[in-house]
Write an enzyme that holds these catalytic residues in place. Sequence first.
Site, PDB file in Angstrom:
ATOM      1  N   ARG A   1      13.166 -47.618 -42.970  1.00 37.08           N
ATOM      2  CA  ARG A   1      13.554 -47.903 -44.349  1.00 37.08           C
ATOM      3  C   ARG A   1      14.709 -48.898 -44.185  1.00 37.08           C
ATOM      4  O   ARG A   1      14.702 -49.790 -45.382  1.00 37.08           O
ATOM      5  CB  ARG A   1      14.293 -46.628 -45.038  1.00 37.08           C
ATOM      6  CG  ARG A   1      13.529 -45.471 -45.466  1.00 37.08           C
ATOM      7  CD  ARG A   1      13.942 -44.160 -45.485  1.00 37.08           C
ATOM      8  NE  ARG A   1      14.624 -43.608 -44.505  1.00 37.08           N
ATOM      9  CZ  ARG A   1      15.651 -42.781 -44.372  1.00 37.08           C
ATOM     10  NH1 ARG A   1      15.770 -42.058 -45.551  1.00 37.08           N
ATOM     11  NH2 ARG A   1      16.359 -42.338 -43.444  1.00 37.08           N
TER      12      ARG A   1
ATOM     13  N   LYS B   1       0.227 -35.259 -47.316  1.00 34.01           N
ATOM     14  CA  LYS B   1      -0.292 -34.074 -47.813  1.00 34.01           C
ATOM     15  C   LYS B   1       0.582 -33.560 -49.094  1.00 34.01           C
ATOM     16  O   LYS B   1       1.243 -32.478 -48.998  1.00 34.01           O
ATOM     17  CB  LYS B   1      -0.439 -32.962 -46.891  1.00 34.01           C
ATOM     18  CG  LYS B   1      -1.383 -33.543 -45.611  1.00 34.01           C
ATOM     19  CD  LYS B   1      -1.428 -32.214 -44.733  1.00 34.01           C
ATOM     20  CE  LYS B   1      -2.531 -32.674 -43.631  1.00 34.01           C
ATOM     21  NZ  LYS B   1      -2.594 -31.667 -42.618  1.00 34.01           N
TER      22      LYS B   1
ATOM     23  N   GLY C   1      -6.112 -32.022 -42.105  1.00 29.77           N
ATOM     24  CA  GLY C   1      -6.552 -31.163 -41.178  1.00 29.77           C
ATOM     25  C   GLY C   1      -5.475 -30.233 -40.661  1.00 29.77           C
ATOM     26  O   GLY C   1      -4.411 -30.481 -41.014  1.00 29.77           O
TER      27      GLY C   1
ATOM     28  N   ALA D   1       2.581 -31.466 -36.237  1.00 30.20           N
ATOM     29  CA  ALA D   1       3.100 -32.578 -35.436  1.00 30.20           C
ATOM     30  C   ALA D   1       3.790 -32.125 -34.272  1.00 30.20           C
ATOM     31  O   ALA D   1       3.746 -32.571 -33.196  1.00 30.20           O
ATOM     32  CB  ALA D   1       4.075 -33.343 -36.195  1.00 30.20           C
TER      33      ALA D   1
ATOM     34  N   LYS E   1      -2.947 -26.358 -49.947  1.00 30.44           N
ATOM     35  CA  LYS E   1      -2.962 -25.353 -48.920  1.00 30.44           C
ATOM     36  C   LYS E   1      -1.456 -25.181 -48.927  1.00 30.44           C
ATOM     37  O   LYS E   1      -0.956 -23.951 -48.582  1.00 30.44           O
ATOM     38  CB  LYS E   1      -3.544 -25.700 -47.464  1.00 30.44           C
ATOM     39  CG  LYS E   1      -2.745 -27.130 -46.864  1.00 30.44           C
ATOM     40  CD  LYS E   1      -1.800 -26.705 -45.955  1.00 30.44           C
ATOM     41  CE  LYS E   1      -1.351 -27.933 -45.227  1.00 30.44           C
ATOM     42  NZ  LYS E   1      -0.485 -29.110 -45.513  1.00 30.44           N
TER      43      LYS E   1
ATOM     44  N   ASP F   1      -6.619 -26.224 -42.252  1.00 30.86           N
ATOM     45  CA  ASP F   1      -5.342 -26.619 -42.364  1.00 30.86           C
ATOM     46  C   ASP F   1      -4.564 -25.355 -42.861  1.00 30.86           C
ATOM     47  O   ASP F   1      -3.447 -25.009 -42.700  1.00 30.86           O
ATOM     48  CB  ASP F   1      -5.185 -27.594 -43.345  1.00 30.86           C
ATOM     49  CG  ASP F   1      -3.999 -28.368 -43.315  1.00 30.86           C
ATOM     50  OD1 ASP F   1      -3.134 -28.145 -42.728  1.00 30.86           O
ATOM     51  OD2 ASP F   1      -3.933 -29.618 -44.204  1.00 30.86           O
TER      52      ASP F   1
END
Length: 341
Positions: free
Chosen positions: A40, A114, A145, A149, A200, A253
């Site tokens: 940033r 997501k 999926g 992380a 989800k 997921d």
Amino acid sequence: MTLALPASLPNICVVGATTWGATLAVLLARSGPTVQLLCRTPDEADVLRRAGEHSRRLPGVPFPPSLLPEHDPEAALGDARLIIVAVPSDRFRQNVRRIAAHVPADAVVLSVTKGLELPGGLRMSQVLSEELPHHSPGLFAALSGPNLAGEIIAGKPALTVAAAADESTRRLVQDTLMSPAFRVYTSDDLVGAELGGSLKNILALASGIADGLEVGDNAKAAMITRGLSEIGRLGIAAGAQLLTFAGLAGLGDVMATCSSPLSRNRRVGEELARGRRLPDILADMDAVAEGVNTTVAALEMAERLDVDMPITRLMSQVLFEGLPAAECIPALMERPPRSEW
């Protein structure tokens, strides 16, 4: 063992030094290519360069020599053939605007976000189309999926889906990200992959509430199953393929996010079950729980497409209208009887 990148891929740029963005940048750089990590600010890029790691997001994970933190979009994008946008949905558009003038005409732009944009409930590929109007829509892709992380950066095996309308785009993402511990499938259902990955998170909120209330595995399994049914209905109404919601971007997921202690959205649900207020929960978090905004966006879509989403509606009442989390289960159990399908 590492897999070689296509010779036609001279540069990769990851936009966003988020946990997921930094994870993907490290994974790619470990394979050898130069990976620019667009930060940033100059200060953020300088801190990452000097530390040789992302101490806040991935402490103890050293950057490979080919991972280069950068703050200048022109320098970071250069001759990139793959641009990965890894920022929260509420900052996705402004980040794309920041890089728009420097995106090479033939670059694949991959969203790994997501979430859905508010207001309006746009998917990230739709935002890309609006902010990069001269870019070929076939060059837009999404990754979705069961991809926590923390597990992936630790080298634990994971699978994902690269979705795009154009086959060559799908294959480029697949060939670039595939590794012995990260297996990439492809799909032509961009709508379904994006909606599965986003919606989800609503079920993860509900799962956290179920776990926090200790309602039992039967109730939690039923809630997840019925929740998957309703997000599938919304997806089909929006143009997605039904099978996508039974695959990695849907059921896969959902299983990971609804069960893992690494799930931010599930954690929010657990805290709601304990009686905490949403603003206080979010203030204590160091990352974004996409399910909160996605709940609003999903209901906007559902109203527009005339789709019934009882679990999502209850989550909205808990999040924004003061409904006690303990009242969710009775509200669902007391709905009128009906056929399952």
